[in-house]
Design an enzyme around this catalytic site. Sequence first.
Site, PDB file in Angstrom:
ATOM      1  N   ASP A  36       0.987  -0.992  -0.239  1.00 27.33           N
ATOM      2  CA  ASP A  36      -0.380  -0.041   0.319  1.00 27.33           C
ATOM      3  C   ASP A  36       1.092   1.143  -0.024  1.00 27.33           C
ATOM      4  O   ASP A  36       1.886   1.147   0.545  1.00 27.33           O
ATOM      5  CB  ASP A  36      -0.532  -0.170   1.312  1.00 27.33           C
ATOM      6  N   ASP A  38      -0.532   4.885   1.038  1.00 28.83           N
ATOM      7  CA  ASP A  38      -0.691   5.923   1.635  1.00 28.83           C
ATOM      8  C   ASP A  38      -0.108   5.566   2.910  1.00 28.83           C
ATOM      9  O   ASP A  38      -1.263   4.640   3.643  1.00 28.83           O
ATOM     10  CB  ASP A  38      -2.041   6.504   2.046  1.00 28.83           C
TER      11      ASP A  38
END
Length: 287
Positions: A36, A38
């Site tokens: 991922d 953020d």
Amino acid sequence: MFEKSSSLCMRDPQRVQDILMSMQKSGSNTLQVISDFDMTLTRFAYEGKRCPTCHNILDNSKLISNDCKEKLKELLNTYYPIEIDSSRSIEEKLPLMVEWWTKAHDLLVEQRIRKDLLATVVRESEARLREGFQLFFNHLHEHSIPLLIFSAGIGDILEEVIRQAGVFHSNVKVFSNYMDFDESGVLKAFKGELIHIYNKREGALLNTGHFQELRTRPNVLLLGDSLGDLTMADGVQDMENILKIGFLNDKVEERKQSYLDSYDIVLVKDETLEVPNAVLLYLTGNK
Ligand SMILES: Nc1ccn([C@@H]2O[C@H](COP(=O)(O)O)[C@@H](O)[C@H]2O)c(=O)n1
Ligand SMILES: [Mg+2]
């Protein structure tokens, strides 16, 4: 292999050891990394202040009018608590997340954002990759290990962050929400299917070609900060081992048990990539 750290938690350390040994035995040419972006590759906080997500980089920028900034902030204050609310099920959150992303993207499109200003906005932002990011990206590149960054953020912003950090290497591929610009370079829409925090499985299954190309790499290191990130590897073919490392950044006490139940390693309020880097060094035979 791990230094004693109060931030590192495992429900089943033996299982982690077994997975690591099996992955190391298979060799780094069988490994792929799915991460991922953020709050996983980027910091959650710095000097006591929240760091921006890809969306926030734009939301807080000079490209957005004050009136629109207010509206985007209101959306954040409404929907982020829902995103991390451990008392609601993912099924319950799903339509609300679609609502958040859709409303925010519609507001961004109204701002007639210019493509040629994105680099400046990123440069002027407070975006920060986690400490140890150079080793993480460079080591994967040096060992030709594919890194898929799978983000519900904004692809154009994400790419600019890693480009400006000098780590957008040729082994990096990005699945994300990309902006669509008109012929004069003004934002007119977002491309393709929306990726939000809880539909990464669907996003993965739409990209079978990528996972088909990587079919000789059945061992996966997955990094995330949300329970929604756990489905990022759902497109991987004939998976042999997966080691899931989760960053638990916010609402720690409420969410710790569910993270321990879902991730193999949970890093509580750890703003660094030290643990993923230690894992990579071990898997590539450097330690
Ligand atoms: N309008 C929005 C929508 C989402 N966010 C945050 O973005 C994060 C998603 O990106 P990942 O790379 O983590 O998949 C998520 O944590 C949302 O809180 C936002 O800031 N603004
Ligand atoms: Mg995230």
